[in-house]
Write an enzyme that holds these catalytic residues in place. Structure first.
Site, PDB file in Angstrom:
ATOM      1  N   ARG A   1      30.066  29.421  41.512  1.00 32.74           N
ATOM      2  CA  ARG A   1      30.928  30.130  40.561  1.00 32.74           C
ATOM      3  C   ARG A   1      30.228  30.124  39.207  1.00 32.74           C
ATOM      4  O   ARG A   1      29.649  29.121  38.799  1.00 32.74           O
ATOM      5  CB  ARG A   1      32.292  29.444  40.406  1.00 32.74           C
ATOM      6  CG  ARG A   1      33.127  29.363  41.658  1.00 32.74           C
ATOM      7  CD  ARG A   1      34.525  28.817  41.327  1.00 32.74           C
ATOM      8  NE  ARG A   1      35.192  28.295  42.500  1.00 32.74           N
ATOM      9  CZ  ARG A   1      35.872  29.037  43.367  1.00 32.74           C
ATOM     10  NH1 ARG A   1      35.955  30.348  43.177  1.00 32.74           N
ATOM     11  NH2 ARG A   1      36.462  28.487  44.410  1.00 32.74           N
TER      12      ARG A   1
ATOM     13  N   ASN B   1      48.563  27.330  40.001  1.00 32.74           N
ATOM     14  CA  ASN B   1      48.273  26.491  41.167  1.00 32.74           C
ATOM     15  C   ASN B   1      49.188  26.835  42.334  1.00 32.74           C
ATOM     16  O   ASN B   1      48.749  26.946  43.484  1.00 32.74           O
ATOM     17  CB  ASN B   1      48.457  25.014  40.810  1.00 32.74           C
ATOM     18  CG  ASN B   1      47.374  24.473  39.906  1.00 32.74           C
ATOM     19  OD1 ASN B   1      46.347  25.106  39.705  1.00 32.74           O
ATOM     20  ND2 ASN B   1      47.606  23.300  39.345  1.00 32.74           N
TER      21      ASN B   1
ATOM     22  N   ARG C   1      41.943  12.958  41.930  1.00 36.60           N
ATOM     23  CA  ARG C   1      42.722  13.860  41.089  1.00 36.60           C
ATOM     24  C   ARG C   1      43.826  14.572  41.860  1.00 36.60           C
ATOM     25  O   ARG C   1      44.943  14.679  41.398  1.00 36.60           O
ATOM     26  CB  ARG C   1      41.802  14.917  40.471  1.00 36.60           C
ATOM     27  CG  ARG C   1      42.524  15.841  39.496  1.00 36.60           C
ATOM     28  CD  ARG C   1      41.747  17.114  39.240  1.00 36.60           C
ATOM     29  NE  ARG C   1      41.871  18.072  40.317  1.00 36.60           N
ATOM     30  CZ  ARG C   1      40.928  18.919  40.687  1.00 36.60           C
ATOM     31  NH1 ARG C   1      39.766  18.903  40.087  1.00 36.60           N
ATOM     32  NH2 ARG C   1      41.129  19.775  41.672  1.00 36.60           N
TER      33      ARG C   1
ATOM     34  N   HIS D   1      27.780  24.884  48.653  1.00 32.47           N
ATOM     35  CA  HIS D   1      28.579  24.353  47.545  1.00 32.47           C
ATOM     36  C   HIS D   1      27.752  23.424  46.664  1.00 32.47           C
ATOM     37  O   HIS D   1      28.227  22.967  45.624  1.00 32.47           O
ATOM     38  CB  HIS D   1      29.797  23.618  48.129  1.00 32.47           C
ATOM     39  CG  HIS D   1      30.844  23.261  47.138  1.00 32.47           C
ATOM     40  ND1 HIS D   1      31.122  21.949  46.782  1.00 32.47           N
ATOM     41  CD2 HIS D   1      31.706  24.034  46.419  1.00 32.47           C
ATOM     42  CE1 HIS D   1      32.106  21.939  45.900  1.00 32.47           C
ATOM     43  NE2 HIS D   1      32.471  23.179  45.655  1.00 32.47           N
TER      44      HIS D   1
ATOM     45  N   TYR E   1      36.404  20.951  32.367  1.00 31.02           N
ATOM     46  CA  TYR E   1      36.234  20.157  33.580  1.00 31.02           C
ATOM     47  C   TYR E   1      35.348  18.955  33.264  1.00 31.02           C
ATOM     48  O   TYR E   1      34.318  19.094  32.604  1.00 31.02           O
ATOM     49  CB  TYR E   1      35.556  20.970  34.684  1.00 31.02           C
ATOM     50  CG  TYR E   1      36.398  22.013  35.363  1.00 31.02           C
ATOM     51  CD1 TYR E   1      37.498  22.592  34.739  1.00 31.02           C
ATOM     52  CD2 TYR E   1      36.088  22.446  36.646  1.00 31.02           C
ATOM     53  CE1 TYR E   1      38.253  23.561  35.366  1.00 31.02           C
ATOM     54  CE2 TYR E   1      36.838  23.423  37.289  1.00 31.02           C
ATOM     55  CZ  TYR E   1      37.917  23.978  36.639  1.00 31.02           C
ATOM     56  OH  TYR E   1      38.661  24.937  37.267  1.00 31.02           O
TER      57      TYR E   1
ATOM     58  N   ARG F   1      35.917  31.325  46.998  1.00 32.34           N
ATOM     59  CA  ARG F   1      37.228  31.978  47.022  1.00 32.34           C
ATOM     60  C   ARG F   1      37.640  32.511  45.654  1.00 32.34           C
ATOM     61  O   ARG F   1      37.588  31.802  44.659  1.00 32.34           O
ATOM     62  CB  ARG F   1      38.294  31.022  47.554  1.00 32.34           C
ATOM     63  CG  ARG F   1      39.674  31.664  47.652  1.00 32.34           C
ATOM     64  CD  ARG F   1      40.700  30.757  48.280  1.00 32.34           C
ATOM     65  NE  ARG F   1      40.457  30.596  49.703  1.00 32.34           N
ATOM     66  CZ  ARG F   1      40.416  29.422  50.326  1.00 32.34           C
ATOM     67  NH1 ARG F   1      40.560  28.308  49.642  1.00 32.34           N
ATOM     68  NH2 ARG F   1      40.217  29.367  51.620  1.00 32.34           N
TER      69      ARG F   1
ATOM     70  N   HIS G   1      36.840  16.418  37.694  1.00 33.41           N
ATOM     71  CA  HIS G   1      36.132  17.210  38.706  1.00 33.41           C
ATOM     72  C   HIS G   1      34.888  16.518  39.260  1.00 33.41           C
ATOM     73  O   HIS G   1      34.380  16.910  40.305  1.00 33.41           O
ATOM     74  CB  HIS G   1      35.748  18.574  38.110  1.00 33.41           C
ATOM     75  CG  HIS G   1      35.342  19.590  39.119  1.00 33.41           C
ATOM     76  ND1 HIS G   1      34.023  19.963  39.325  1.00 33.41           N
ATOM     77  CD2 HIS G   1      36.080  20.322  39.988  1.00 33.41           C
ATOM     78  CE1 HIS G   1      33.969  20.882  40.269  1.00 33.41           C
ATOM     79  NE2 HIS G   1      35.193  21.120  40.696  1.00 33.41           N
TER      80      HIS G   1
END
Length: 727
Positions: free
Chosen positions: A385, A60, A574, A445, A478, A415, A602
């Site tokens: 993704r 992270n 979160r 997204h 997740y 990204r 998530h």
């Protein structure tokens, strides 16, 4: 566990200037990563899971520096005086980040030392070269010559051999060598390839004893194979973090080729952070600092381990007592009731699947069934993704090769997944899939699948709306939601949204679906306004939110207005939270908590009282792909999906949100001073993750659940009164 907090508390009303209305975004992110590190100190967690949290915190922090800090450094160098929501300039933010990040890194190393000591007590150790026996050395000799030596590139540093370019996150061993024949001094570097495991496991007869040797120690051990005729006078590691933010040329004729060129530039981004091992000799330290040219205030001398992300290599499977108990996600009984026929199950009733407690396989099965069903005529799919060998992509390819009309909306700008998405886009195109890349200037997204099926003389559409990516690997860890429906209005809206993404045709209307960047902000504002009006009229009001990030200033200000009107607001956030809760005169009716546990939170959920106490069937419930950030409202294609089916509504509201609000095992609360405090477990303690692992979901139970929820069933999942927002 003892309560963790800082002593500051706000006892007087805070002025409502910008600096007091908002918590700095970057510092809030560092606070999130501090909560991740704190999870590594949690004695309830198995030791290797605690080590995993340290590795995650390292990963992270690497991304934070390569993206967020890099952006601020660029602004500061350009002389831009853009101020953050709390009023800080880029230079001021960098100063605060530096202070907090250094403290965080010290905590990481302290916690790592504790965890490694406890692991050693359990028989799992990192050993030094002097602890090796003859058998160990023989094994390592062979390992080095076969697997390490061929890929190492020793580099002398002198006028004929200039200092090499060090890749992003590259770990390099710097050496000071003495030539034995004339005592001449030579300096050299050995980049440690990321393709080689950093931690080499030694052969031991029993998993009760597990020993690792670090790659850098292995290289030093056999240094004479690389620099024969030299002796070592000093050595140490350094690590470089580079700017990975990249600007894409949106007006290029060939978008894919333009992105590939930009990604090549990213590999050679400017140095943003330089971390040097404390044992690196002074002359080597000076050389590295001069050559890497990282900003002076981003130089870190680390007495502990560099590259904490590599610790994940030590997480072994043959010590199960050091890991969380194995968990097998449930497959929804509703699908089994219909013999595995996803379409029949969805026709019977909407269904929502709660990952990872319920298997992501149902999403894969939905698309595989669509690919093989001769009655399916079209499939449309967004991809942000996914995994390298994605079964989702495989199903789309199978469908296209069987003659179906298949459209894939592939987002090239996800990204760190840009290159992978370019590869999968080409594979899809080669199979006959119609691949589109969405909007110039907007990221797609939204998580959306649409399947059109011929049934009798008519066509029926089936849709999947998700809060998470179509990624079967991350779906194991997740927490996300997958909503399946064949509701005519929602599926028609999904088709309109796909037309918007592929043809830029803005829908004239939407029956139910709310979407960014056109309607999400406006609809959320109207929903908050309705709660404000209800509170002022003395009717029940309330807002529950579950988000990854709460950053958007306009939405936060709207929540402040709701609080001032008496609307109780409870948020489960979160990560980043720029809202200050509990400030008298500003946000005294807002509470914010965060859950950091076994699984990564998530899912995005929003609930509005709609004139009824919470929870209640009349509450308005939405699931979404969007966080409450400006980019999600204004610069991305997102979905904000209303939930009407009574069982699905009850699952999201009475089960998921209620239990998340009740959790006191993995939770933290945010104070008005911006300080997070660990929640002390009650009696009995409540763990949301353990609850979801052991209790079947309402929507997926199928024949095990008939008819509407009884009051007793609602009471069984009712949250504690301390978190009830309508007291």
């Amino acid at each position: 566990m003892d309560q963790e907090t800082l002593p500051r508390t706000a006892t007087e009303p805070m002025p409502a200037g910008d600096s007091d209305r908002f918590i700095n975004r970057e510092l809030s992110w560092l606070a999130f990563n501090s909560r991740v590190v704190a999870a590594a100190e949690n004695p309830r967690y198995p030791l290797l899971e605690r080590l995993r949290f340290i590795s995650i915190s390292g990963s992270n922090l690497d991304e934070f520096y390569s993206v967020r800090v890099a952006g601020l450094i660029g602004q500061a160098r350009a002389g831009l005086a853009l101020r953050s929501s709390d009023g800080l300039t880029p230079t001021q933010q960098l100063g605060e980040i530096n202070r907090c990040a250094r403290a965080l890194m010290e905590t990481q190393q302290r916690v790592l030392g504790t965890v490694l000591a406890e692991l050693a007590g359990a028989g799992l150790t990192i050993i030094a070269p002097h602890e090796l026996n003859e058998a160990d050395r023989a094994f390592l000799d062979q390992h080095f010559m076969e697997r390490v030596f061929p890929v190492l590139t020793p580099l002398a540093i002198d006028p004929a051999h200039p200092f090499p370019f060090v890749q992003n996150m590259g770990l390099v061993l710097a050496l000071k060598l003495i030539r034995q024949e004339d005592s001449g001094v030579m300096r050299a570097l050995i980049p440690l390839p990321a393709q080689i495991r950093r931690f080499i496991r030694l052969p031991d007869p029993s998993p009760e004893t597990i020993r690792f040797v670090k790659l850098e120690d292995l290289v030093i051990l056999f240094l004479d194979r690389l620099f024969h005729g030299f002796r070592l006078a000093g050595s140490g590691l350094f690590r470089v973090c580079r700017d990975t933010d990249v600007e894409f040329e949106e007006e290029a004729e060939d978008l894919v080729q333009s992105y590939e060129t930009a990604l090549k530039r990213r590999r050679r981004g400017a140095a943003i952070e330089l971390t040097l091992a404390a044992d690196l000799p002074d002359d080597l330290r000076t050389l590295v600092i001069d050559e890497v040219e990282a900003p002076e205030d981003q130089l870190f001398v680390e007495p502990g381990m560099l590259g904490l992300v590599d610790l994940k290599e030590m997480i072994v499977d043959d010590r199960p007592e050091l890991l969380f108990p194995a968990y097998t996600p449930r497959f929804p009984e509703r699908i089994r009731d219909f013999g595995g026929d996803c379409f029949a199950a969805i026709r019977n009733k909407d269904i929502i699947v709660h990952h990872p407690f319920e298997s992501f396989d149902v999403v894969v099965q939905f698309l595989r069934q669509a690919a093989s069903d001769p009655n399916v005529v079209a499939i449309k799919q967004t991809l942000y993704r996914t995994s390298r060998d994605s079964p989702i992509v495989g199903a789309l390819i199978e469908a296209a090769e069987s003659g179906k009309s298949v459209t894939a909306m592939v987002e090239l700008r996800a990204r760190f997944d840009e290159e992978a998405n370019i590869r999968l886009a080409r594979a899809l195109e080669a199979a006959g899939v119609q691949v589109v890349y969405g909007f110039l200037g907007l990221k797609t997204h939204a998580k959306l699948s649409l399947v059109v099926r011929r049934e009798g003389s008519a066509m029926r559409a089936y849709a999947h709306f998700g809060t998470g990516n179509y990624h079967p690997i991350t779906a194991r860890i997740y927490t996300d939601l997958s909503f399946f429906t064949c509701d005519q209005q929602l599926t028609r809206d999904a088709a309109r949204l796909f037309n918007y993404m592929t043809g830029y045709a803005r829908p004239e209307q939407m029956d139910q679906l709310v979407y960014s960047p056109i309607t999400t902000r406006r609809v959320i504002a109207a929903l908050i306004d309705a709660e404000i009006e209800a509170a002022r009229a003395g009717r029940p009001s309330g807002i529950w939110l579950k988000l990854n990030s709460l950053v958007d200033e306009r939405l936060i200000d709207h929540l402040y207005r709701a609080s001032a009107a008496g609307v109780p607001v409870s948020c489960v956030v979160r990560g980043i939270c720029c809202l200050r809760p509990g400030v008298p005169g500003l946000s005294e009716n807002i509470r914010v908590k965060s859950i950091i546990g076994r699984f990564l939170e998530h899912a995005r959920i929003a609930v509005f009282a709609n004139g009824a106490r919470m929870p209640d069937r009349e509450n308005k419930v939405f699931i979404s792909s969007a966080d409450w950030m400006a980019r999600n409202m204004d610069w991305r294609v997102e979905t904000f999906v209303p939930i009407h089916n009574p069982t699905v509504h009850a699952q999201v509201l009475d089960q998921i949100m209620a239990v998340d609000l009740r959790d006191d095992v993995d939770s933290w609360t945010l104070g008005p001073d911006g300080v997070w405090t660990r929640v002390l477990p009650g009696d009995p303690p409540v763990s949301a993750h353990e609850y979801f692992m052991t209790n079947p979901s309402l929507s997926g139970r199928g024949s095990a659940l008939r008819g509407p929820l009884t009051q007793q069933q609602r009471d069984q999942i009712r949250y504690r009164k301390t978190f009830l927002t309508n007291d």
